[in-house]
Design a protein around this motif. Structure first.
Motif, PDB file in Angstrom:
ATOM      1  N   ASN A 195     -27.057  27.199 -27.291  1.00 27.84           N
ATOM      2  CA  ASN A 195     -27.056  27.810 -28.541  1.00 27.84           C
ATOM      3  C   ASN A 195     -28.305  28.233 -28.845  1.00 27.84           C
ATOM      4  O   ASN A 195     -28.728  28.558 -30.040  1.00 27.84           O
ATOM      5  CB  ASN A 195     -26.111  27.094 -29.366  1.00 27.84           C
ATOM      6  CG  ASN A 195     -26.030  27.819 -30.971  1.00 27.84           C
ATOM      7  OD1 ASN A 195     -25.210  28.919 -30.807  1.00 27.84           O
ATOM      8  ND2 ASN A 195     -26.528  27.166 -32.174  1.00 27.84           N
ATOM      9  N   ARG A 213     -14.858  34.390 -32.398  1.00 33.15           N
ATOM     10  CA  ARG A 213     -15.398  34.860 -33.796  1.00 33.15           C
ATOM     11  C   ARG A 213     -14.647  34.093 -34.891  1.00 33.15           C
ATOM     12  O   ARG A 213     -15.126  33.546 -35.836  1.00 33.15           O
ATOM     13  CB  ARG A 213     -15.151  36.398 -34.146  1.00 33.15           C
ATOM     14  CG  ARG A 213     -15.806  37.246 -33.006  1.00 33.15           C
ATOM     15  CD  ARG A 213     -15.870  38.538 -33.632  1.00 33.15           C
ATOM     16  NE  ARG A 213     -16.572  39.482 -32.501  1.00 33.15           N
ATOM     17  CZ  ARG A 213     -18.013  39.486 -32.556  1.00 33.15           C
ATOM     18  NH1 ARG A 213     -18.741  39.011 -33.625  1.00 33.15           N
ATOM     19  NH2 ARG A 213     -18.515  40.444 -31.753  1.00 33.15           N
ATOM     20  N   LEU A 231     -16.795  27.182 -37.635  1.00 31.45           N
ATOM     21  CA  LEU A 231     -18.101  26.367 -37.658  1.00 31.45           C
ATOM     22  C   LEU A 231     -19.037  26.517 -38.889  1.00 31.45           C
ATOM     23  O   LEU A 231     -19.589  25.710 -39.370  1.00 31.45           O
ATOM     24  CB  LEU A 231     -18.536  26.667 -36.341  1.00 31.45           C
ATOM     25  CG  LEU A 231     -17.702  26.164 -35.100  1.00 31.45           C
ATOM     26  CD1 LEU A 231     -18.594  26.825 -33.959  1.00 31.45           C
ATOM     27  CD2 LEU A 231     -17.730  24.620 -34.981  1.00 31.45           C
ATOM     28  N   ALA A 232     -19.092  27.893 -39.141  1.00 34.28           N
ATOM     29  CA  ALA A 232     -19.991  28.099 -40.536  1.00 34.28           C
ATOM     30  C   ALA A 232     -19.430  27.433 -41.684  1.00 34.28           C
ATOM     31  O   ALA A 232     -20.170  27.046 -42.261  1.00 34.28           O
ATOM     32  CB  ALA A 232     -19.921  29.597 -40.530  1.00 34.28           C
ATOM     33  N   ALA A 233     -18.214  27.568 -41.933  1.00 36.96           N
ATOM     34  CA  ALA A 233     -17.681  26.668 -43.283  1.00 36.96           C
ATOM     35  C   ALA A 233     -17.838  25.082 -42.667  1.00 36.96           C
ATOM     36  O   ALA A 233     -17.767  24.373 -44.016  1.00 36.96           O
ATOM     37  CB  ALA A 233     -16.253  27.199 -43.154  1.00 36.96           C
ATOM     38  N   TRP A 290     -23.708  30.781 -32.303  1.00 37.85           N
ATOM     39  CA  TRP A 290     -22.894  30.052 -32.822  1.00 37.85           C
ATOM     40  C   TRP A 290     -23.737  29.473 -34.252  1.00 37.85           C
ATOM     41  O   TRP A 290     -24.784  29.153 -34.518  1.00 37.85           O
ATOM     42  CB  TRP A 290     -22.705  28.713 -32.029  1.00 37.85           C
ATOM     43  CG  TRP A 290     -21.767  29.152 -30.899  1.00 37.85           C
ATOM     44  CD1 TRP A 290     -22.281  29.319 -29.485  1.00 37.85           C
ATOM     45  CD2 TRP A 290     -20.561  29.767 -30.831  1.00 37.85           C
ATOM     46  NE1 TRP A 290     -21.275  29.655 -28.709  1.00 37.85           N
ATOM     47  CE2 TRP A 290     -20.214  29.868 -29.367  1.00 37.85           C
ATOM     48  CE3 TRP A 290     -19.629  29.692 -31.587  1.00 37.85           C
ATOM     49  CZ2 TRP A 290     -18.922  30.225 -28.932  1.00 37.85           C
ATOM     50  CZ3 TRP A 290     -18.262  30.092 -31.329  1.00 37.85           C
ATOM     51  CH2 TRP A 290     -17.878  30.168 -29.905  1.00 37.85           C
ATOM     52  N   ALA A 291     -22.800  29.146 -35.254  1.00 40.67           N
ATOM     53  CA  ALA A 291     -23.397  28.943 -36.624  1.00 40.67           C
ATOM     54  C   ALA A 291     -23.303  27.367 -36.436  1.00 40.67           C
ATOM     55  O   ALA A 291     -22.865  26.481 -37.182  1.00 40.67           O
ATOM     56  CB  ALA A 291     -22.183  29.216 -37.521  1.00 40.67           C
ATOM     57  N   MET A 303     -20.181  23.539 -41.276  1.00 40.73           N
ATOM     58  CA  MET A 303     -21.280  22.768 -41.430  1.00 40.73           C
ATOM     59  C   MET A 303     -21.655  22.174 -42.683  1.00 40.73           C
ATOM     60  O   MET A 303     -22.389  21.008 -42.821  1.00 40.73           O
ATOM     61  CB  MET A 303     -22.634  23.970 -40.916  1.00 40.73           C
ATOM     62  CG  MET A 303     -22.427  24.178 -39.506  1.00 40.73           C
ATOM     63  SD  MET A 303     -23.099  22.683 -38.295  1.00 40.73           S
ATOM     64  CE  MET A 303     -21.000  22.276 -37.886  1.00 40.73           C
ATOM     65  N   ASN A 357     -16.249  30.396 -34.801  1.00 38.71           N
ATOM     66  CA  ASN A 357     -17.547  30.639 -35.465  1.00 38.71           C
ATOM     67  C   ASN A 357     -17.531  30.702 -37.019  1.00 38.71           C
ATOM     68  O   ASN A 357     -18.203  29.955 -37.654  1.00 38.71           O
ATOM     69  CB  ASN A 357     -18.326  31.954 -34.987  1.00 38.71           C
ATOM     70  CG  ASN A 357     -19.810  31.580 -34.852  1.00 38.71           C
ATOM     71  OD1 ASN A 357     -20.254  30.385 -34.980  1.00 38.71           O
ATOM     72  ND2 ASN A 357     -20.655  32.611 -34.826  1.00 38.71           N
ATOM     73  N   GLU A 358     -16.515  31.216 -37.364  1.00 37.60           N
ATOM     74  CA  GLU A 358     -16.228  31.433 -39.041  1.00 37.60           C
ATOM     75  C   GLU A 358     -15.846  29.807 -39.191  1.00 37.60           C
ATOM     76  O   GLU A 358     -16.530  29.370 -40.512  1.00 37.60           O
ATOM     77  CB  GLU A 358     -15.151  32.209 -38.966  1.00 37.60           C
ATOM     78  CG  GLU A 358     -15.248  33.493 -39.004  1.00 37.60           C
ATOM     79  CD  GLU A 358     -14.188  34.699 -39.259  1.00 37.60           C
ATOM     80  OE1 GLU A 358     -13.163  34.107 -39.333  1.00 37.60           O
ATOM     81  OE2 GLU A 358     -14.246  35.782 -38.876  1.00 37.60           O
TER      82      GLU A 358
END
Length: 467
Positions: free
Chosen positions: A399, A449, A455-457, A409-410, A459, A452-453
């Protein structure tokens, strides 16, 4: 390993043959290994629809007109436009595409047909409060967007399960298709051999065929180059122009399109580039690692088909993961593997622990670092696979930012992941003491995708990194 007395080249390969055979392999394994009803297995894979949408719709509408199962032999036969091929279920070996014109494969499957033992007892520390946390549930919801066809999500933070959910016909005991995540298993097998002193990562690869002639450029290839997919072997890829394939399908895909000896085919390829100069995603490099491991087992008087169980699965408590073989008895690390989310979570936790498990050193810590370090050829001259596959390490995707692209990646830049077609992922994030597993069915739309959404939420919900 292959039977040198058998020669099988299979029928001429075309795009139709490739689509039909891979559709059969996908559907048969999802049905017979994962346990989904046939109609659901067709809908979740149906690669024939990628080639011919109308034909794909007809297969989905009436699977019984296309597939015939013989329970006595464990065979599933697919007939499409008069083209017939058969897949056979071999119990603990999973399913294998039979060579055209043959009723069986070219090795003794009897010792491996016994069903896998029951799953390991519950030994994950579960954070019950986190499982009920509305914020975490909302984050996981993003991974399960309907079009993603996500089958499993599991999150282990600081050694505790904080999220675990299944959908799209899956459950805790479902053996899910993992595809090229098996490449990371091959890398870990090599790490076990390094730990046992049976292999030197930086020495020339112990493949006699590459050392027969002094001028053979392959003699300089090292296990490290193979793990980094930087060997330089001439092996056509799916994204190259079709005129470079040499047949109706790229070399990279041939192991899925025909019942070939995947190890012999890969080892026979000539050098195209010097090793460690070009980073390319090619199945030949992982097949070569498989051949090295299998030959080492044979030399020690052990069965190569049990080497992963002996070296990795048994020590880690993984009981039901299935690694299928090709028609010659070679483990196909590059795609034919099926395991539960919890199986894969164990492998992720093992990497997070840098090769140690229950106080036992199984893989050198430095080798885990090697897996998570950018391969030089991928930094200097890479052939990216997609937006989410831009930088390879030593058996997994990284990453880290490069001069060309930011981290995909988030996640923190120290994150790395095992990856397989259809959005199969195991993320390992050392700085957060985090492992995330995601499985999905092949027909999902843009699963990376959606992941990744999620993962972003996720974190912001984990808190600061542990000191």
């Amino acid at each position: 390993m292959s039977d040198a007395g058998v020669t099988y080249r299979g029928p001429a390969v075309s795009r139709f043959h490739y689509a039909a055979n891979t559709a059969l392999v996908d559907t048969g394994n999802i049905h017979l290994v994962s346990g989904l009803p046939l109609a659901d297995a067709v809908r979740s894979t149906n690669r024939i629809g990628d080639l011919d949408a109308e034909l794909g719709r007809s297969v989905e509408a009436d699977p019984a007109a296309v597939f015939a199962f013989d329970p006595a032999r464990g065979t599933l036969t697919q007939t499409l436009r008069g083209y017939r091929r058969t897949l056979r279920h071999y119990g603990g070996l999973g399913c294998i595409l039979l060579p055209a014109g043959f009723d069986d494969v070219f090795f003794d499957t009897v010792p491996h047909r016994a069903p896998k033992p029951p799953h390991a007892p519950e030994d994950f520390d579960v954070d019950a409060a986190a499982l009920d946390d509305p914020g975490l549930r909302a984050a996981v919801d993003l991974a399960f967007a309907p079009d993603a066809l996500t089958a499993s999500v599991m999150v282990i933070h600081r050694g505790r399960v904080i999220a675990e959910r299944y959908g799209a016909g899956a459950g805790r005991d479902t053996m899910l298709a993992s595809w090229s995540m098996g490449k990371s298993i091959a890398a870990l097998v090599i790490g076990r051999m390094v730990q046992e002193g049976r292999l030197e990562l930086e020495a020339e690869a112990p493949i006699p065929e590459w050392h027969a002639a002094p001028e053979d450029g392959r003699r300089r290839i090292r296990p490290a180059d193979l793990a980094r997919m930087s060997s330089g072997l001439r092996f056509s890829g799916a994204r190259e122009p079709e005129h470079l394939w040499g047949r109706g399908v790229a070399d990279h895909q041939l192991v899925y399109a025909e019942a070939i000896d995947s190890y012999a085919f890969s080892l026979a390829q000539p050098a195209q580039h010097p090793p460690e100069t070009v980073g390319r995603y090619r199945n030949c490099d992982i097949a070569a690692l498989g051949a090295i491991a299998a030959r080492s087992e044979q030399a020690a008087g052990r069965d190569p088909l049990t080497l992963v169980e002996r070296l990795l699965f048994r020590p880690l408590g993984i009981r039901r993961m299935t690694l299928s073989a090709d028609a010659y008895g070679n483990i196909v690390y590059t795609g034919m593997n099926y395991g539960t989310a919890r199986d894969w979570a164990r492998l992720g936790q093992f990497c997070l622990a840098r090769g140690e498990w229950t106080g036992q050193r199984l893989v050198p810590a430095a080798y885990i670092d090697f897996m998570a370090t950018p391969a030089p050829a991928w930094l200097s001259l890479p052939e990216p696979l997609s937006d989410f596959h831009h930088l390879y390490g030593g058996g997994c995707w990284l990453n880290r930012a490069t001069q060309r692209v930011p981290p995909p990646w988030a996640l923190p830049e120290d994150a790395y992941n095992f990856a397989g077609a259809g959005g199969q992922r195991v993320f390992v994030v050392p700085s957060l003491d985090l492992v995330v597993v995601r499985h999905g069915h092949m027909r999902g739309v843009e699963p990376d995708r959606r992941t990744n959404e999620f993962l972003a939420a996720l974190m912001p919900l984990l808190g600061p990194p542990a000191r």
